[in-house]
Design a protein around this motif. Structure first.
Motif, PDB file in Angstrom:
ATOM      1  N   GLN A   1       0.877  -1.400   0.026  1.00 53.83           N
ATOM      2  CA  GLN A   1      -0.206  -0.200  -0.094  1.00 53.83           C
ATOM      3  C   GLN A   1       0.888   1.192  -0.039  1.00 53.83           C
ATOM      4  O   GLN A   1       1.898   1.204   0.617  1.00 53.83           O
ATOM      5  CB  GLN A   1      -0.966  -0.092   1.224  1.00 53.83           C
ATOM      6  N   LEU A   2       0.391   2.383  -0.890  1.00 55.46           N
ATOM      7  CA  LEU A   2       1.036   3.422  -0.844  1.00 55.46           C
ATOM      8  C   LEU A   2      -0.166   4.591  -0.592  1.00 55.46           C
ATOM      9  O   LEU A   2      -0.961   4.383  -1.616  1.00 55.46           O
ATOM     10  CB  LEU A   2       1.748   3.737  -2.185  1.00 55.46           C
ATOM     11  N   VAL A   3      -0.099   5.429   0.456  1.00 53.53           N
ATOM     12  CA  VAL A   3      -0.943   6.191   0.830  1.00 53.53           C
ATOM     13  C   VAL A   3      -0.427   7.614   0.982  1.00 53.53           C
ATOM     14  O   VAL A   3       0.274   8.043   1.889  1.00 53.53           O
ATOM     15  CB  VAL A   3      -1.592   5.814   1.945  1.00 53.53           C
ATOM     16  N   GLU A   4      -0.812   8.510  -0.137  1.00 59.88           N
ATOM     17  CA  GLU A   4      -0.225   9.882  -0.176  1.00 59.88           C
ATOM     18  C   GLU A   4      -1.430  10.893   0.905  1.00 59.88           C
ATOM     19  O   GLU A   4      -2.260  10.470   0.906  1.00 59.88           O
ATOM     20  CB  GLU A   4      -0.260  10.430  -1.442  1.00 59.88           C
ATOM     21  N   SER A   5      -0.721  11.818   1.343  1.00 58.59           N
ATOM     22  CA  SER A   5      -1.492  12.837   2.030  1.00 58.59           C
ATOM     23  C   SER A   5      -0.692  14.052   1.902  1.00 58.59           C
ATOM     24  O   SER A   5       0.584  14.339   1.628  1.00 58.59           O
ATOM     25  CB  SER A   5      -1.434  12.382   3.395  1.00 58.59           C
ATOM     26  N   GLY A   6      -1.363  15.229   2.576  1.00 54.89           N
ATOM     27  CA  GLY A   6      -0.687  16.412   2.670  1.00 54.89           C
ATOM     28  C   GLY A   6      -0.821  17.412   1.449  1.00 54.89           C
ATOM     29  O   GLY A   6      -0.653  18.574   1.700  1.00 54.89           O
TER      30      GLY A   6
ATOM     31  N   VAL B   1       4.019  16.884   0.862  1.00 55.44           N
ATOM     32  CA  VAL B   1       3.214  15.805   0.726  1.00 55.44           C
ATOM     33  C   VAL B   1       3.942  14.707   1.178  1.00 55.44           C
ATOM     34  O   VAL B   1       5.143  14.655   0.903  1.00 55.44           O
ATOM     35  CB  VAL B   1       2.698  15.866  -0.819  1.00 55.44           C
ATOM     36  N   SER B   2       3.316  13.720   1.687  1.00 55.79           N
ATOM     37  CA  SER B   2       3.876  12.544   2.252  1.00 55.79           C
ATOM     38  C   SER B   2       3.266  11.214   1.440  1.00 55.79           C
ATOM     39  O   SER B   2       2.067  11.199   1.007  1.00 55.79           O
ATOM     40  CB  SER B   2       3.566  12.456   3.616  1.00 55.79           C
ATOM     41  N   CYS B   3       4.112  10.144   1.828  1.00 54.36           N
ATOM     42  CA  CYS B   3       3.632   8.816   1.212  1.00 54.36           C
ATOM     43  C   CYS B   3       4.148   7.754   1.801  1.00 54.36           C
ATOM     44  O   CYS B   3       5.147   7.559   2.302  1.00 54.36           O
ATOM     45  CB  CYS B   3       4.286   8.616  -0.275  1.00 54.36           C
ATOM     46  N   ALA B   4       2.890   6.990   2.771  1.00 55.72           N
ATOM     47  CA  ALA B   4       3.036   6.177   3.769  1.00 55.72           C
ATOM     48  C   ALA B   4       3.127   4.982   3.000  1.00 55.72           C
ATOM     49  O   ALA B   4       2.127   4.608   2.481  1.00 55.72           O
ATOM     50  CB  ALA B   4       2.191   6.291   4.865  1.00 55.72           C
ATOM     51  N   ALA B   5       4.153   4.206   3.071  1.00 60.35           N
ATOM     52  CA  ALA B   5       4.152   2.786   2.411  1.00 60.35           C
ATOM     53  C   ALA B   5       4.008   1.567   3.491  1.00 60.35           C
ATOM     54  O   ALA B   5       4.594   1.535   4.740  1.00 60.35           O
ATOM     55  CB  ALA B   5       5.532   2.808   1.897  1.00 60.35           C
ATOM     56  N   SER B   6       3.494   0.584   3.089  1.00 60.88           N
ATOM     57  CA  SER B   6       3.341  -0.686   3.911  1.00 60.88           C
ATOM     58  C   SER B   6       3.396  -1.811   3.109  1.00 60.88           C
ATOM     59  O   SER B   6       2.948  -1.673   1.608  1.00 60.88           O
ATOM     60  CB  SER B   6       2.273  -0.596   4.814  1.00 60.88           C
ATOM     61  N   GLY B   7       3.407  -3.143   3.870  1.00 62.46           N
ATOM     62  CA  GLY B   7       3.489  -4.244   2.895  1.00 62.46           C
ATOM     63  C   GLY B   7       4.760  -4.815   2.101  1.00 62.46           C
ATOM     64  O   GLY B   7       4.775  -5.623   1.521  1.00 62.46           O
ATOM     65  N   PHE B   8       5.698  -4.112   2.080  1.00 60.13           N
ATOM     66  CA  PHE B   8       6.862  -4.293   1.751  1.00 60.13           C
ATOM     67  C   PHE B   8       8.058  -3.711   2.312  1.00 60.13           C
ATOM     68  O   PHE B   8       7.895  -2.791   3.135  1.00 60.13           O
ATOM     69  CB  PHE B   8       6.921  -4.068  -0.038  1.00 60.13           C
ATOM     70  N   THR B   9       9.349  -4.194   1.981  1.00 53.81           N
ATOM     71  CA  THR B   9      10.679  -3.335   2.580  1.00 53.81           C
ATOM     72  C   THR B   9      10.830  -2.347   1.952  1.00 53.81           C
ATOM     73  O   THR B   9      11.647  -2.335   0.856  1.00 53.81           O
ATOM     74  CB  THR B   9      11.530  -4.476   2.533  1.00 53.81           C
TER      75      THR B   9
ATOM     76  N   THR C   1      12.078  19.099  -3.265  1.00 51.00           N
ATOM     77  CA  THR C   1      12.970  18.452  -2.661  1.00 51.00           C
ATOM     78  C   THR C   1      12.298  17.131  -2.393  1.00 51.00           C
ATOM     79  O   THR C   1      11.511  17.211  -1.476  1.00 51.00           O
ATOM     80  CB  THR C   1      13.654  18.910  -1.137  1.00 51.00           C
ATOM     81  N   ILE C   2      12.959  16.099  -2.606  1.00 50.48           N
ATOM     82  CA  ILE C   2      12.435  14.641  -2.210  1.00 50.48           C
ATOM     83  C   ILE C   2      13.288  13.980  -1.162  1.00 50.48           C
ATOM     84  O   ILE C   2      14.501  14.464  -1.157  1.00 50.48           O
ATOM     85  CB  ILE C   2      12.421  13.606  -3.556  1.00 50.48           C
ATOM     86  N   SER C   3      12.708  13.378  -0.153  1.00 55.68           N
ATOM     87  CA  SER C   3      13.372  12.799   0.871  1.00 55.68           C
ATOM     88  C   SER C   3      12.576  11.610   1.330  1.00 55.68           C
ATOM     89  O   SER C   3      11.497  11.443   0.894  1.00 55.68           O
ATOM     90  CB  SER C   3      13.592  13.741   1.925  1.00 55.68           C
ATOM     91  N   ARG C   4      13.113  10.753   2.302  1.00 59.48           N
ATOM     92  CA  ARG C   4      12.569   9.583   2.951  1.00 59.48           C
ATOM     93  C   ARG C   4      12.996   9.413   4.046  1.00 59.48           C
ATOM     94  O   ARG C   4      14.165   9.565   4.595  1.00 59.48           O
ATOM     95  CB  ARG C   4      12.861   8.561   1.881  1.00 59.48           C
ATOM     96  N   ASP C   5      12.294   8.555   5.038  1.00 62.43           N
ATOM     97  CA  ASP C   5      12.410   8.454   6.415  1.00 62.43           C
ATOM     98  C   ASP C   5      12.376   6.749   6.550  1.00 62.43           C
ATOM     99  O   ASP C   5      11.136   6.308   6.564  1.00 62.43           O
ATOM    100  CB  ASP C   5      11.487   9.188   7.347  1.00 62.43           C
TER     101      ASP C   5
ATOM    102  N   LEU D   1       7.792   8.503   2.447  1.00 64.49           N
ATOM    103  CA  LEU D   1       8.500   9.209   1.253  1.00 64.49           C
ATOM    104  C   LEU D   1       7.688  10.671   1.403  1.00 64.49           C
ATOM    105  O   LEU D   1       6.828  10.854   1.774  1.00 64.49           O
ATOM    106  CB  LEU D   1       8.161   8.671  -0.039  1.00 64.49           C
ATOM    107  N   TYR D   2       8.703  11.963   1.177  1.00 64.95           N
ATOM    108  CA  TYR D   2       8.167  13.210   1.206  1.00 64.95           C
ATOM    109  C   TYR D   2       8.723  13.903  -0.169  1.00 64.95           C
ATOM    110  O   TYR D   2       9.503  13.693  -0.754  1.00 64.95           O
ATOM    111  CB  TYR D   2       9.024  13.923   2.612  1.00 64.95           C
ATOM    112  N   LEU D   3       7.824  14.751  -0.273  1.00 64.67           N
ATOM    113  CA  LEU D   3       8.067  15.768  -1.631  1.00 64.67           C
ATOM    114  C   LEU D   3       7.880  17.209  -0.854  1.00 64.67           C
ATOM    115  O   LEU D   3       6.737  17.455  -0.655  1.00 64.67           O
ATOM    116  CB  LEU D   3       7.222  15.742  -2.743  1.00 64.67           C
ATOM    117  N   GLN D   4       8.915  17.744  -0.482  1.00 67.59           N
ATOM    118  CA  GLN D   4       8.754  19.542  -0.284  1.00 67.59           C
ATOM    119  C   GLN D   4       8.882  20.233  -1.260  1.00 67.59           C
ATOM    120  O   GLN D   4       9.668  20.208  -2.248  1.00 67.59           O
ATOM    121  CB  GLN D   4       9.987  19.928   0.663  1.00 67.59           C
ATOM    122  N   MET D   5       7.727  20.922  -1.563  1.00 64.33           N
ATOM    123  CA  MET D   5       7.679  21.956  -2.749  1.00 64.33           C
ATOM    124  C   MET D   5       7.482  23.333  -2.295  1.00 64.33           C
ATOM    125  O   MET D   5       6.726  23.788  -1.639  1.00 64.33           O
ATOM    126  CB  MET D   5       6.277  21.411  -3.244  1.00 64.33           C
TER     127      MET D   5
END
Length: 121
Positions: free
Chosen positions: A3-8, A20-28, A69-73, A79-83
């Motif tokens: 699952q990939l769920v965007e928000s923001g 904007v953010s993207c929360a990932a689940s179900g995989f590494t 700027t793209i980044s990730r935690d 995953l993030y995208l600072q615009m």
């Protein structure tokens, strides 16, 4: 399941900023490059940015270079995208997608549902 769920997303004035953010689940998450792709009203998909697994290498479309700027935690599987310096032409539905294949849309195996960003005064 993956699952990939965007928000923001939201409405912002020209010149403004949004993350904007993207929360990932179900995989590494930490094992995959990740990308942001957008679709403006009435137009096709446009690849925006990508990031490698560790976050040390980033890639941008010319249209957003120097402003986004793209980044990730990897600890948070996010995953993030600072615009910044947003323009009306940045108005689009923003998707996160697993992988980095530029505009080869069929290569991306998972996509989020998208988050709407509208730049208008």
């Amino acid at each position: 399941q993956v699952q990939l769920v965007e928000s923001g997303g939201g409405l912002v004035q020209p010149g403004g900023s949004l993350r904007v953010s993207c929360a990932a689940s179900g995989f590494t998450f930490s094992s995959y490059y990740m990308s942001w792709v957008r679709q403006a009203p009435g137009k096709g998909l446009e690849w925006v940015s990508a990031i490698n697994t560790g976050g040390g290498s980033t890639y941008y479309a010319d249209s957003v270079k120097g402003r986004f700027t793209i980044s990730r935690d990897n600890a948070k599987n996010t995953l993030y995208l600072q615009m910044n310096s947003l323009k009306p032409e940045d108005t689009a539905l923003y998707y996160c997608a697993r992988g980095y294949y530029g505009s080869s849309w069929y290569e991306y195996d998972y996509w989020g549902q998208g988050t709407q960003v509208t730049v208008s005064s």
